[in-house]
Design an enzyme around this catalytic site. Structure first.
Site, PDB file in Angstrom:
ATOM      1  N   GLU A   5       0.769  -1.070   0.038  1.00 18.66           N
ATOM      2  CA  GLU A   5      -0.017  -0.098   0.050  1.00 18.66           C
ATOM      3  C   GLU A   5       0.874   1.113  -0.100  1.00 18.66           C
ATOM      4  O   GLU A   5       1.958   1.266   0.564  1.00 18.66           O
ATOM      5  CB  GLU A   5      -0.951  -0.018   1.265  1.00 18.66           C
ATOM      6  CG  GLU A   5      -1.833   1.336   1.318  1.00 18.66           C
ATOM      7  CD  GLU A   5      -3.022   0.995   2.403  1.00 18.66           C
ATOM      8  OE1 GLU A   5      -3.908   1.838   2.368  1.00 18.66           O
ATOM      9  OE2 GLU A   5      -2.880  -0.038   2.997  1.00 18.66           O
TER      10      GLU A   5
ATOM     11  N   ASN B  54     -12.075  -1.675  -1.356  1.00 18.74           N
ATOM     12  CA  ASN B  54     -11.669  -2.011   0.094  1.00 18.74           C
ATOM     13  C   ASN B  54     -12.229  -1.678   1.134  1.00 18.74           C
ATOM     14  O   ASN B  54     -12.406  -0.496   1.336  1.00 18.74           O
ATOM     15  CB  ASN B  54     -10.212  -1.577   0.004  1.00 18.74           C
ATOM     16  CG  ASN B  54      -9.457  -1.880   1.289  1.00 18.74           C
ATOM     17  OD1 ASN B  54      -8.893  -3.039   1.542  1.00 18.74           O
ATOM     18  ND2 ASN B  54      -9.476  -0.985   2.197  1.00 18.74           N
ATOM     19  N   GLU B  55     -12.496  -2.555   2.120  1.00 24.18           N
ATOM     20  CA  GLU B  55     -13.195  -2.170   3.336  1.00 24.18           C
ATOM     21  C   GLU B  55     -14.454  -1.076   3.059  1.00 24.18           C
ATOM     22  O   GLU B  55     -14.418  -0.198   3.925  1.00 24.18           O
ATOM     23  CB  GLU B  55     -12.090  -1.922   4.327  1.00 24.18           C
ATOM     24  CG  GLU B  55     -11.120  -2.844   4.789  1.00 24.18           C
ATOM     25  CD  GLU B  55     -10.124  -2.320   6.062  1.00 24.18           C
ATOM     26  OE1 GLU B  55     -10.106  -1.358   6.527  1.00 24.18           O
ATOM     27  OE2 GLU B  55      -9.235  -3.236   6.396  1.00 24.18           O
TER      28      GLU B  55
ATOM     29  N   TYR C 298      -6.745  -9.020  11.620  1.00 22.47           N
ATOM     30  CA  TYR C 298      -5.362  -8.894  11.986  1.00 22.47           C
ATOM     31  C   TYR C 298      -5.356  -9.306  13.445  1.00 22.47           C
ATOM     32  O   TYR C 298      -6.447  -9.434  14.172  1.00 22.47           O
ATOM     33  CB  TYR C 298      -5.200  -7.201  12.029  1.00 22.47           C
ATOM     34  CG  TYR C 298      -4.642  -6.646  10.791  1.00 22.47           C
ATOM     35  CD1 TYR C 298      -3.629  -6.756  10.383  1.00 22.47           C
ATOM     36  CD2 TYR C 298      -5.991  -5.986  10.094  1.00 22.47           C
ATOM     37  CE1 TYR C 298      -3.505  -5.926   9.026  1.00 22.47           C
ATOM     38  CE2 TYR C 298      -5.746  -5.308   8.646  1.00 22.47           C
ATOM     39  CZ  TYR C 298      -4.469  -5.524   8.352  1.00 22.47           C
ATOM     40  OH  TYR C 298      -4.374  -4.969   7.063  1.00 22.47           O
TER      41      TYR C 298
ATOM     42  N   GLU D 114      -5.963  -9.158   3.712  1.00 20.88           N
ATOM     43  CA  GLU D 114      -5.085  -8.562   4.742  1.00 20.88           C
ATOM     44  C   GLU D 114      -5.178  -9.330   5.925  1.00 20.88           C
ATOM     45  O   GLU D 114      -6.285  -9.817   6.639  1.00 20.88           O
ATOM     46  CB  GLU D 114      -5.995  -7.251   4.831  1.00 20.88           C
ATOM     47  CG  GLU D 114      -5.558  -6.182   4.095  1.00 20.88           C
ATOM     48  CD  GLU D 114      -6.028  -4.649   4.056  1.00 20.88           C
ATOM     49  OE1 GLU D 114      -6.145  -4.440   5.556  1.00 20.88           O
ATOM     50  OE2 GLU D 114      -6.516  -3.911   3.237  1.00 20.88           O
TER      51      GLU D 114
ATOM     52  N   GLN E  21       2.263  -5.933   5.659  1.00 16.54           N
ATOM     53  CA  GLN E  21       2.764  -5.761   4.390  1.00 16.54           C
ATOM     54  C   GLN E  21       3.949  -6.098   4.122  1.00 16.54           C
ATOM     55  O   GLN E  21       4.490  -6.733   4.874  1.00 16.54           O
ATOM     56  CB  GLN E  21       2.262  -4.030   3.991  1.00 16.54           C
ATOM     57  CG  GLN E  21       0.699  -3.976   4.284  1.00 16.54           C
ATOM     58  CD  GLN E  21       0.422  -2.191   3.755  1.00 16.54           C
ATOM     59  OE1 GLN E  21       1.456  -1.909   3.061  1.00 16.54           O
ATOM     60  NE2 GLN E  21      -0.571  -1.951   4.084  1.00 16.54           N
TER      61      GLN E  21
END
Length: 505
Positions: free
Chosen positions: A29, A176-177, A252, A308, A357
């Site tokens: 990103e 995204n999201e 996460y 992610e 990432q």
């Protein structure tokens, strides 16, 4: 004290679902020093580069057989307008990266640079389109610009910018999201947007798009169900919708609170076990989303993508809080090894995963020193490298007894196995801080010869690699594997990750 002995049965002649190589995907990103100073140093840099792309980073990632790279975000994707990142660099307009540090972005790393990076890596590009602040036409034009042959306005523009032939770009994210930074939409609102954006993201020539809808946050199974309802009637698996081939979710590993996530290198036993227990929860989440999907798609024609994942700690002291720079210890490596065992078990539905990432951000593979230019491979990098033999291999079922050692709800022994081209690869993790374990592998249906093993461990869980100590946590040969009447006995020291490979006789 005698070691804990754990029996495990592996039927080496019974193949399960293929472990898609894209489960070993990565994520880059426009955030902190991931792109600028990580992948891209500019053509005038003293660091060896090709077109501004840092070549030692490329070499390190090629050694992982990196299968794909997701870009440009993340949250950044939904404020990124791709037309600003093409053409001569001096003419590209700048923008403000409002999500990550409120810094100015000069757009010198854009579409052509990203595709050049993917070609150097030998990786497939995975582009996240702008659904949050972009338009359907903008994304449709981007697909055409990249993938169409012949003559059209976008083809002529691409050729004017120096690229005659189209690229092959299969993977496209529909935002995204969307539940958060990608527009703060409801599931129903986003489902309608996904239909539109997916419909007008066209197949051109032999480039068949694999459109990935922006899915749930962690355990939001209702979001997944809303997206699956777009596909047709309950249980209808023979008429997949043309505008979506997969859906994603994000998870996460954060053992602390959102405000205080914990420290990357300063932690005790309770913090460690809480972290691994949170990591293990990804099994429950994949199962939950897959169960919802099975109701609408029992034929498993729609893929599940975890694009992610990884640990998220407080940033390193003295660094920009918007850059998400954190160190990476043996604990992070064991989080990764546990994730991969779980991914392998869900290979029938889970088709892609992208760690967050790749460089200098969150649970990175690589850290680059901004002062010296030094490159450091993290402990997590080594897990990816040791496990690369699982890519596109057939998963093998592993049966463990009910009495696997545990710390509260966390089973402290984890393993997975696969076979490919006449070879078997077994990955084993001992998550216990103090106690070693011996794993008795009962290999049924075939014998394994030419066995070789490697181990990743360290004196302390907090150990990590730096420019001064780049190999503090690095793999080495493991000689504590012995043949038995039924297979192999593998000794696992405390807090260690081991891979055992051999050829089927």
């Amino acid at each position: 004290m005698s070691n804990i002995v754990v029996p495990a049965i592996i039927n080496v002649d019974v193949e399960g679902a293929v472990i898609n190589r894209h489960l070993y995907g990565h994520f880059a990103e426009h955030l902190g020093r991931c792109v600028y100073g990580g992948f891209y140093v500019g053509e005038d840099s003293e660091v060896p580069n090709e077109g501004g792309i840092r070549l030692d980073v490329v070499e390190a990632l090629r050694a992982l057989n990196i299968p794909n790279l997701r870009w440009p975000g993340g949250c950044f994707a939904d404020e990124y307008h791709w037309m600003d990142g093409i053409g001569p660099k001096v003419e590209r307009p700048s923008m403000v990266n409002t999500h990550w540090g409120n810094v100015e972005e000069n757009n010198h790393f854009g579409t052509h640079e990203f595709l050049a990076l993917c070609e150097l890596l030998g990786a497939e590009p995975y582009i996240s389109g702008n659904v949050g602040s972009g338009t359907v036409k903008e994304m449709s034009d981007w697909v055409e610009y990249l993938t169409r042959e012949g003559d059209s306005p976008m083809v002529r523009l691409r050729k004017a910018n120096g690229r005659d032939q189209p690229w092959q770009v299969r993977f496209w994210g529909l935002g995204n999201e969307a539940w958060g930074c990608g527009g703060n939409m409801t599931a129903e609102q986003y489902a309608a947007e996904a239909r539109r954006f997916g419909t007008y993201s066209r197949n051109h020539g032999d480039n068949k798009l694999y459109r990935i809808a922006a899915g749930a946050n962690s355990a939001d199974y209702a979001w997944t169900e809303t997206l699956m309802k777009m596909l047709g009637e309950l249980g209808c698996a023979n008429r997949p919708a043309a505008f979506m081939q997969a859906l994603s979710f994000h998870y996460y590993t954060i053992p602390g609170t959102w405000q205080n996530k914990g420290d990357a290198t300063r932690f005790g036993p309770d913090d460690y076990y809480a972290t691994l227990a949170q990591a293990a929860r990804v099994d429950e989440l994949i199962t939950g989303h897959a169960n919802v999907m099975d109701c609408y798609d029992p034929g498993k024609t729609v893929g599940l993508v975890l694009d992610e994942w990884g640990t998220w700690w407080n940033v390193e002291p003295g660094t920009n809080p918007g850059f998400l720079y954190q160190q990476n210890t043996l604990r992070d490596a064991l989080v990764a090894s546990l994730h991969f065992d779980i991914f392998h078990r869900h290979a029938d539905r889970l088709v892609m995963a992208n760690i967050a990432q790749t460089v200098n951000v969150l649970q990175a593979m690589i850290l680059t020193d901004p002062d010296t230019g030094a490159l450091v491979l993290t402990p997590t990098y080594h897990v990816f490298e040791m496990n690369k033999g699982h890519q596109d291999a057939a998963s093998l079922r592993v049966d463990l007894p009910t009495g696997v050692p545990a710390r509260d709800t966390l089973k402290t022994v984890s393993l997975s196995a696969s076979r490919k081209n006449g070879e078997v690869l077994v990955s084993l993790s001992n998550l216990d801080i103090d106690e070693p374990a011996d794993i008795e592998l009962d290999l049924r249906g075939g014998a394994v010869t030419d066995v070789h093993a490697r181990i990743l461990t360290a004196g302390a869980l907090q150990d990590h690699n730096t420019p001064a100590t780049p190999a503090a946590v690095a793999p080495r040969t493991h000689d504590q594997v012995t043949a038995t009447a039924g297979g192999l006995r593998v000794h696992l020291p405390a807090h260690s990750f081991v891979t055992v490979a051999g050829r089927l006789a």
